[in-house]
Write a protein that holds these residues in place. Structure first.
Motif, mmCIF file in Angstrom:
data_model
loop_
_atom_site.group_PDB
_atom_site.id
_atom_site.type_symbol
_atom_site.label_atom_id
_atom_site.label_comp_id
_atom_site.label_asym_id
_atom_site.label_seq_id
_atom_site.Cartn_x
_atom_site.Cartn_y
_atom_site.Cartn_z
ATOM 1 N N ALA A 93 0.958 -14.088 5.825
ATOM 2 C CA ALA A 93 1.554 -13.307 6.941
ATOM 3 C C ALA A 93 -0.023 -13.473 8.736
ATOM 4 C CB ALA A 93 2.292 -12.465 7.512
ATOM 5 N N GLY A 94 -0.992 -13.851 8.221
ATOM 6 C CA GLY A 94 -2.272 -13.649 9.517
ATOM 7 C C GLY A 94 -2.526 -12.403 9.274
ATOM 8 N N VAL A 95 -2.526 -11.403 8.345
ATOM 9 C CA VAL A 95 -2.762 -9.784 8.494
ATOM 10 C C VAL A 95 -3.583 -9.071 6.651
ATOM 11 C CG1 VAL A 95 -2.092 -7.665 8.942
ATOM 12 C CG2 VAL A 95 -1.052 -9.895 10.025
ATOM 13 N N ARG A 96 -4.511 -8.609 6.865
ATOM 14 C CA ARG A 96 -4.274 -8.555 5.470
ATOM 15 C C ARG A 96 -4.759 -6.721 5.708
ATOM 16 N NH1 ARG A 96 -7.172 -7.001 1.404
ATOM 17 N NH2 ARG A 96 -9.163 -6.852 1.848
ATOM 18 N N LEU A 97 -3.298 -5.856 4.754
ATOM 19 C CA LEU A 97 -4.076 -4.384 5.405
ATOM 20 C C LEU A 97 -5.176 -4.138 4.121
ATOM 21 C CD1 LEU A 97 -0.781 -3.259 6.445
ATOM 22 C CD2 LEU A 97 -2.689 -4.223 7.980
ATOM 23 N N SER A 98 -5.771 -2.699 4.199
ATOM 24 C CA SER A 98 -6.772 -2.899 3.555
ATOM 25 C C SER A 98 -6.161 -0.829 3.149
ATOM 26 C CB SER A 98 -7.990 -2.748 3.376
ATOM 27 O OG SER A 98 -8.326 -2.386 4.478
ATOM 28 N N ARG A 99 -5.561 -0.652 4.528
ATOM 29 C CA ARG A 99 -4.864 1.307 4.178
ATOM 30 C C ARG A 99 -3.366 1.028 4.789
ATOM 31 N NH1 ARG A 99 -9.848 3.823 4.200
ATOM 32 N NH2 ARG A 99 -12.067 2.147 4.228
ATOM 33 N N LEU A 100 -2.901 1.960 4.707
ATOM 34 C CA LEU A 100 -1.570 2.029 5.269
ATOM 35 C C LEU A 100 -1.299 3.549 5.650
ATOM 36 C CD1 LEU A 100 0.979 0.517 6.203
ATOM 37 C CD2 LEU A 100 1.521 1.013 3.819
#
Length: 548
Positions: A93-100
Motif C-alpha cells: 500500500a505504498g507505506v512502510r512503517l518501522s515504528r508505531l
DNA sequence: GGATCCGTTGTAGCT
DNA sequence: AAGCTACAACGGATC
C-alpha cells in the motif's frame, strides 16, 4: 516517499484529535509520519448503530481536514487490524512503517487486539510505543499499584486521585511532517450502512468538541453551579431534544476531546470562585468516568452477571417481549417510551433518563437482566463506552456495591417532585411520542387514566393508538422488591411472584386484578442469564460525562 | 464486634 | 416552597 528506514505510524483508534495527543507528538520527532485509522469489521452494523458510526466518520473527516491544513492527511484502511498492519509493516500500500505509536485502550477487545498487534510488530521488527491518554489516570499503572483496591465510592476515588498527584497539562499540537499519498479516503456512511443517520444534534469531530467546550466554559456560572441531579432529563424548554447538560460525552468517548483539556478548562472556570463539588460537579462526573475505567480494568468479568465481584446474583427473567417493547419505546409508559425513542432517533439520552429506563427494565418493573439493556445502549448511544456503560448498568440494576439501595425505585411517571426532573409541560414526551400530542397534560404521563371521552378528544385511544402499560408499576415494583430481597438472602421466590407476562392484557392500574393471571410466561430464571443551574439553561448543552 | 452513618440523583404526603 | 417523615430496610466504612 517512504524512505528505506520506514515511517512512524500514528494509529488513531480513540483519541481522534490533534490536541493533547502524545502518540502524535512522539511520532512527529521523525521525518516521515503516517497518521491512519483502521475501520475494523469487529465494529460492524450489528454492533454499532448508524448514528454512532456516522459520528465516527465525521470525526475522521474532521481529523483528516485538520491534518491536511498542516500538509499531512489521514489514511483510512478497512480490514482486521492485524492484517492491515501486517501490510503496513511489509510496505504494501505504498507505506512502510518501522515504528508505531498509539494511545492505550483498556477495553477487553482493544487489549486482545493490541496484544496481537504487539506480537506482529515484534515479528516485523517494528517498534511500538503506546501512551495512556484516554483517562486522567494511567489506568494500568494505577491498578498495578500494590495498594490498589477497586474504588466503589467517590471517597475512595478521590483518594486515588490525590495519591496520583496533579493532572498533567495537555500536549500541544506538534509540527507534523507532510505526507503525499493518494487514496484511502474517509468512506461515506451510505457506502457502509443502508440506514440513514437520524441524529443531527451531535456532529462528530475535534473542532466541534473544542467549540462545545469553549461554549460551556464561556459561562463560568454554569460551570461553577453545575450539579448533575439538577439538570433536566427532558432537555431544554422549547427544544426538548437539546441536552440540558454539556453534551460533551460523545466527544470524550471517541477522544475528539481530551479529558485533560476538559479538566483544566473547567478548572480555569471554577478557580477562585464558589463552585459545586464532586460528585455532582463537572469534575465529579469526570471522576466517575475514572472510577468506571479503573473497575473495568481491574474487576474480572466486569461486563457479566457471573464471576463479577461488582454484581450480585439476581435471578432475572427472560422475556423477549418485554425487552423489545422497552427497546422500541412501546411500554405504554410515555416518559420511558419518549426516552427510548430519543435514544433510537438521536443516540443521546440524559443521564437521569438513563436512570429511569434502566431501573424500569431491571429491578423497577420488567425484571430483565441489566446485560440486555447494556447491549441496547452499547449499540445505540453515541457516547457508548464499555467501562461506563457496564458500570452505570450495574449501578442502576442495584446489583453493585456502589448501587443505591435496591428499594429506591424510580417512578416511571415522574411528577413535579421527582428527582428525574421531568418537566411538567409534557413538551419532551409529546416531541418523542407524538401520538400523545393531544393528550391533556394532567394525563400525559399516565394516559390510561384519561377517561375514554378525553382519549377520543385527544385522538389517542389507549390500547389502540398508544399501548396500554406493559406492567402495572405499583404491582411490579412490589413484587420486584420482594424478589430482590429474597435473592439477596439466597432465595428464589415461588411462582406466585411472577410479574412478567408477555401479554399484559387490559392492564391499567385501576383495572389490574393483580397477581392471579400474570405468571404464565414469567420465567424465574435461576440460571444467571448470559446468553449473550440552571435547570433551564440559556446556552450550552451539556451532558453526562459519566454517560453510561 | 456492634452500632451508626452514609451512599451524586426515590416517592408521597404532610406542614 | 422547602423541609420533614414514613415507607422499608442494603451493605461498606468507620468508630
Amino acid at each position: 516517499m517512504a524512505a528505506s528506514s520506514g515511517a512512524a505510524g500514528v494509529w488513531f483508534r480513540k483519541c481522534l484529535r490533534l490536541h493533547d495527543n502524545e502518540a502524535l507528538v512522539k511520532a512527529c520527532a521523525f521525518s516521515e509520519v503516517v497518521p491512519f485509522f483502521i475501520l475494523d469489521p469487529h465494529f460492524n452494523r450489528s454492533a454499532v448503530g448508524v448514528n454512532r458510526f456516522a459520528f465516527l466518520l465525521q470525526s475522521l473527516q474532521d481529523l483528516d481536514a485538520q491534518l491536511r491544513l498542516r500538509g499531512s492527511r489521514l489514511l483510512v484502511f478497512q480490514g482486521r487490524p492485524h492484517e492491515v498492519l501486517a501490510d503496513l509493516f511489509n510496505g504494501k500500500a505504498g507505506v512502510r512503517l518501522s515504528r508505531l505509536y498509539f494511545e492505550k485502550d483498556t477495553e477487553p477487545y482493544a487489549r486482545s487486539r493490541d496484544v496481537q498487534v504487539e506480537c506482529l510488530a515484534k515479528e516485523h521488527r517494528v517498534s511500538i510505543e503506546s501512551f495512556s491518554g484516554h483517562t486522567l489516570l494511567d489506568i494500568d499503572a494505577t491498578v498495578a499499584n500494590p495498594k490498589f483496591k477497586p474504588p466503589i465510592s467517590m471517597k475512595s476515588m478521590q483518594s486515588i486521585m490525590t495519591a496520583a498527584g496533579p493532572i498533567r497539562k495537555p500536549f500541544d499540537i506538534p509540527k507534523i511532517p507532510p505526507l503525499n499519498i493518494e487514496g484511502f479516503e474517509v468512506p461515506k456512511i451510505s457506502n457502509i450502512y443502508s440506514e440513514v443517520p437520524t441524529s443531527t444534534g451531535f456532529p462528530g469531530g475535534e473542532q466541534e468538541a473544542l467549540s462545545r467546550l469553549r461554549h460551556v466554559c464561556a459561562d463560568a456560572d454554569y460551570v461553577c453551579q453545575f450539579e448533575k441531579p439538577k439538570t433536566a432529563s427532558t432537555g431544554r424548554p422549547g427544544c426538548p431534544w437539546e441536552p440540558s447538560t454539556t453534551g460533551l460525552s460523545p466527544y470524550l468517548k471517541f477522544g475528539c476531546l481530551s479529558v485533560r483539556t476538559a479538566w483544566h478548562a473547567i478548572d480555569q472556570c471554577i478557580r477562585g470562585k464558589r463552585h459545586s463539588e464532586p460528585p455532582q460537579s463537572l469534575h465529579g462526573q469526570m471522576l466517575f468516568r475514572e472510577m468506571f475505567y479503573l473497575l473495568g480494568a481491574s474487576v474480572p468479568n466486569f461486563d457479566r452477571n457471573e464471576g463479577n465481584s461488582m454484581c450480585k446474583p439476581i435471578p432475572w427473567g427472560d422475556n423477549p417481549v418485554f425487552l423489545q417493547a422497552w427497546q422500541e419505546g412501546r411500554t405504554g409508559y410515555p416518559f420511558i417510551d419518549a426516552l427510548m425513542r430519543q435514544l433510537n432517533q438521536t443516540g443521546y439520552m440524559h443521564h437521569l433518563g438513563r436512570h429511569a429506563v434502566a431501573c424500569f427494565l431491571t429491578r423497577g418493573d420488567l425484571w430483565q437482566s441489566w446485560t440486555c439493556g447494556r447491549d441496547v445502549f452499547d449499540k445505540l448511544l453515541l457516547d457508548a463506552d464499555w467501562a461506563l456503560n457496564n458500570g452505570n448498568w450495574l449501578w442502576l440494576a442495584g446489583v453493585a456495591p456502589f448501587s443505591a439501595p435496591y428499594f429506591r425505585i424510580y417512578d416511571p411517571c415522574p411528577g413535579p417532585n421527582s428527582s428525574l426532573n421531568a418537566e411538567q409541560t409534557g413538551e419532551f414526551v409529546k416531541h418523542y411520542v407524538p401520538e400523545l400530542k393531544g393528550m391533556p397534560s394532567k394525563y400525559l404521563y399516565k394516559p390510561w387514566t384519561a377517561p375514554l371521552a378525553e382519549q377520543k378528544k385527544a385522538g389517542c385511544i389507549i390500547g389502540q393508538d398508544y399501548p396500554k402499560p406493559i406492567v402495572d408499576h405499583k404491582l411490579a415494583r412490589e413484587e420486584n422488591l420482594a424478589r430482590f430481597k429474597a435473592a439477596l438472602n439466597g432465595q428464589v421466590l415461588p411462582e406466585k411472584f411472577g410479574c412478567a407476562t408477555s401479554d399484559p392484557g387490559p392492564m391499567c392500574s385501576s383495572l389490574s386484578k393483580g397477581r392471579g393471571k400474570r405468571a404464565e410466561v414469567a420465567t424465574l430464571n435461576t440460571e444467571p442469564d448470559e446468553r449473550k443551574q440552571r435547570r433551564w439553561g440559556k446556552g450550552p448543552k451539556d451532558d453526562t460525562l459519566a454517560g453510561g
